[in-house]
Write an enzyme that holds these catalytic residues in place. Structure first.
Site, PDB file in Angstrom:
ATOM      1  N   LYS A 191       0.837  -1.206   0.000  1.00  0.00           N
ATOM      2  CA  LYS A 191       0.000   0.000   0.000  1.00  0.00           C
ATOM      3  C   LYS A 191       0.873   1.258   0.000  1.00  0.00           C
ATOM      4  CE  LYS A 191      -1.761   2.880   2.859  1.00  0.00           C
ATOM      5  NZ  LYS A 191      -1.841   4.195   2.194  1.00  0.00           N
ATOM      6  N   GLY A 243       7.046   4.477   8.234  1.00  0.00           N
ATOM      7  CA  GLY A 243       6.192   5.642   8.433  1.00  0.00           C
ATOM      8  C   GLY A 243       6.466   6.267   9.789  1.00  0.00           C
ATOM      9  N   THR A 245       6.313   7.252  13.831  1.00  0.00           N
ATOM     10  CA  THR A 245       6.397   6.487  15.078  1.00  0.00           C
ATOM     11  C   THR A 245       5.008   6.258  15.660  1.00  0.00           C
ATOM     12  OG1 THR A 245       8.641   7.245  15.497  1.00  0.00           O
ATOM     13  CG2 THR A 245       7.375   6.518  17.413  1.00  0.00           C
ATOM     14  N   GLY A 248       3.409   3.515  13.739  1.00  0.00           N
ATOM     15  CA  GLY A 248       4.194   2.309  14.014  1.00  0.00           C
ATOM     16  C   GLY A 248       3.810   1.677  15.359  1.00  0.00           C
ATOM     17  N   GLU A 265      10.049   0.701  10.380  1.00  0.00           N
ATOM     18  CA  GLU A 265      11.065   1.740  10.113  1.00  0.00           C
ATOM     19  C   GLU A 265      10.377   3.068  10.380  1.00  0.00           C
ATOM     20  OE1 GLU A 265      14.156   1.256   9.299  1.00  0.00           O
ATOM     21  OE2 GLU A 265      14.216  -0.829   8.645  1.00  0.00           O
ATOM     22  N   CYS A 299      13.589  10.562   6.834  1.00  0.00           N
ATOM     23  CA  CYS A 299      13.561  10.051   8.205  1.00  0.00           C
ATOM     24  C   CYS A 299      14.934  10.192   8.863  1.00  0.00           C
ATOM     25  CB  CYS A 299      13.128   8.601   8.205  1.00  0.00           C
ATOM     26  SG  CYS A 299      14.101   7.628   7.048  1.00  0.00           S
ATOM     27  N   GLU A 396      10.220  15.132  15.822  1.00  0.00           N
ATOM     28  CA  GLU A 396      10.499  15.094  14.380  1.00  0.00           C
ATOM     29  C   GLU A 396       9.599  16.096  13.653  1.00  0.00           C
ATOM     30  OE1 GLU A 396       9.135  11.723  11.958  1.00  0.00           O
ATOM     31  OE2 GLU A 396      11.175  11.565  11.193  1.00  0.00           O
TER      32      GLU A 396
END
Ligand code: NAP
Ligand code: MG
Length: 486
Positions: A191, A243, A245, A248, A265, A299, A396
């Site tokens: 996806k 993607g 955090t 995730g 990741e 990232c 981030e």
């Protein structure tokens, strides 16, 4: 008397736009299931736009749970009937074929990547597309050598891999995911991100052209719900997610107790550490590349500069001077250094942090470049005199925003570098090899560059510590998450 050299600093480059004549986009894209494009059962479509013009590029199918189910079933059928039975060397040939076709169509891929995602054509042309082809070449070579990668073990494929990727390196992330899955004998449902589906759909065309058996790779477009339907589908054996955090963590909790293997990741907040003995002008270029490359939508971007106090004033001045010369604008122009922000939503997020940084008391600096009227744009930005507790240092931002802090000793640099929730990457700039080894052994980050930044190779593993993720992709390490060794 020697005449004094003067420079006219007001020069500009003539526009050098990349042509779009060789790009063929459909008005509407269906879902790539079982080797062909099909209408979504959901009946729904969404628009993908160019973030630099806000113009629609195509309508793209929005896969609902029934569509995801069809794709997973196609992948399972292909696994059971064809892919798991094929000789590994034959599997390798298909992957080599994909690599070659991506290479042949590299210009078209690069232009579409820049149109759909906003990144400068120089990057999509010189980084994204060649690296994507290199990943297919690299993993094609492993297909018939798995027994050598894991001597004494019996490596076996897991089955169907569900893969969810972000918008910052759309084709490259698809290659990172699909190539090792196929090399290890798994079939795939991928996806892509909602804002950048087009190069993955072009890759579907390549996969069809390479004659891959139907169902070995399926591509289902949609937003977060489509990703969640894929992650939670019981017919999946392994999830590979790249993607944020936040998502995730949600996926990790969704997967708890299901027995599905997974790799995550996630985000980063890399420290780029410059010592007083570093080659300063090279370091300035490196710092610029580390954070403004791809609008900071990276990232592993070097988003925190840690500079030794003795050189801080001159280094920061050099950075500001260099920032004045950065060309911000049309992603398709070959001179452009900084392209468009990927989406309005991401621009809003970056603007929130720009305001926050000022409120937190850091000194903001932006060059005087003019921005195009249409589209989503952000000036390259630095925040000098940031402190460790500032949220702009800890969180981030995922935009062209650099924070600057100083340090006196290596000890202090390590302490500051490691003091965030992330641990994906880092950089060290110094003349001394011993210092590089000392720093890299104590920095808690998965990837560390020395006297350079943002260099990638398919043979080298990539992944994070702490909240930057679990597992490794790339290199021989990248085979393991797709295999059972028992
Ligand atoms: P994101 O919001 O987490 O989205 C990533 C992907 O997951 C997209 O395809 C997204 O769909 C999908 N998704 C959203 N919610 C989901 C859910 N509940 N279940 C399953 N899938 C879901 O991240 P992003 O904003 O696109 O990407 C930026 C982030 O990626 C940054 O944090 C960056 O650091 C990280 N990143 C990490 C690496 C690495 O290798 N460590 C590499 C690149 C990027 P839609 O977006 O289409 O809605
Ligand atoms: Mg788009």
């Amino acid at each position: 008397m020697a005449s004094k050299l003067t420079f006219d600093t007001d020069w500009t480059y003539a526009p050098a736009p990349e042509g779009t004549a060789n790009v063929k986009l459909e008005k509407r894209y269906g879902l790539f299931i079982n080797g062909r494009f099909t209408e979504p059962k959901s009946g729904k479509y969404f628009r993908t736009i160019s973030p630099s013009t806000e113009k629609k590029l195509a309508d793209v199918a929005d896969a609902g749970p029934d569509d995801v189910d069809r794709a997973v079933k196609a992948a399972r059928r292909a696994y059971d009937t064809v892919w798991s039975k094929m000789k590994p060397s034959e599997r390798g040939k298909y992957i080599f074929r994909i690599a070659r076709i991506v290479q042949e169509r590299s210009r078209e891929f690069a232009v579409i990547e820049s149109m759909d995602g906003g990144k400068p054509i120089r990057e999509s042309r010189d980084v994204d597309v060649p690296l994507a082809a290199a990943h297919f070449f690299y993993y094609a070579g492993w297909a018939d050598k798995l027994d050598y990668a894991f001597p004494g073990k019996s490596p076996r494929a897991l089955g169907v891999a569900g893969q969810v990727i972000p918008w910052n390196f759309p084709l490259l992330m698809a290659a990172w995911k699909i190539a090792p899955a196929l090399a290890t004998g798994n079939t795939v449902v991928l996806k892509p991100a909602e804002t950048t589906p087009l190069t993955a759909l072009k890759l579907a065309e390549v996969i069809a052209e390479a004659d891959l058996p139907p169902g070995v790779v399926n591509i289902v477009t949609g937003a977060g719900e489509t990703g969640a339907a894929l992650v939670n589908h019981p017919g999946i054996n392994k999830i590979a997610f790249t993607g944020s955090t936040a998502v995730g963590k949600k996926i990790q909790s969704d997967l708890a107790g299901t027995g599905k293997k997974f790799t995550l990741e996630l985000g980063g907040k890399a420290a780029n550490i410059v010592f007083e003995d570093a080659p300063i002008d090279q370091a300035v270029e490196g710092i610029i590349n580390a954070i403004f490359f791809n609008q900071g939508h990276v990232c592993c971007a070097g988003s925190r500069l840690l500079v030794q106090e003795s050189i801080a004033t001159s280094l920061v001045q050099k950075l500001k001077d260099r920032m004045e010369t950065l060309i911000v604008g049309d992603p398709l122009d070959k001179n452009t250094d900084v392209g468009a922000i990927n989406s309005r939503m991401q621009l809003k997020k970056i603007e929130y942090y720009l305001k926050l940084g000022r409120e937190e008391g850091a000194d903001m600096y932006q060059p005087a470049c003019t921005l195009p009227e249409k589209g989503f744009w952000c000036r390259p930005t630095l925040f000098d005199h940031a402190s460790q507790s500032h949220r702009i240092v800890q969180e981030e931002i995922f935009g062209p925003v650099l924070t600057i802090q100083t340090f006196r000793t290596a000890e202090e640099a390590i302490e500051k570098a490691n003091n965030t929730p992330f641990g994906l990457s880092g950089g060290v700039w110094t003349d001394k090899g011993a210092k590089i080894f000392e720093m890299t052994s104590r920095l808690r980050a998965g990837v560390i560059w020395a006297n350079t930044f943002n260099k990638f190779d398919p043979g080298s593993p990539f992944g994070g510590y702490k909240e930057s993720g679990l597992g490794r992709e790339g290199g021989m390490h990248g085979l393991l998450p797709y295999l059972s060794l028992n």
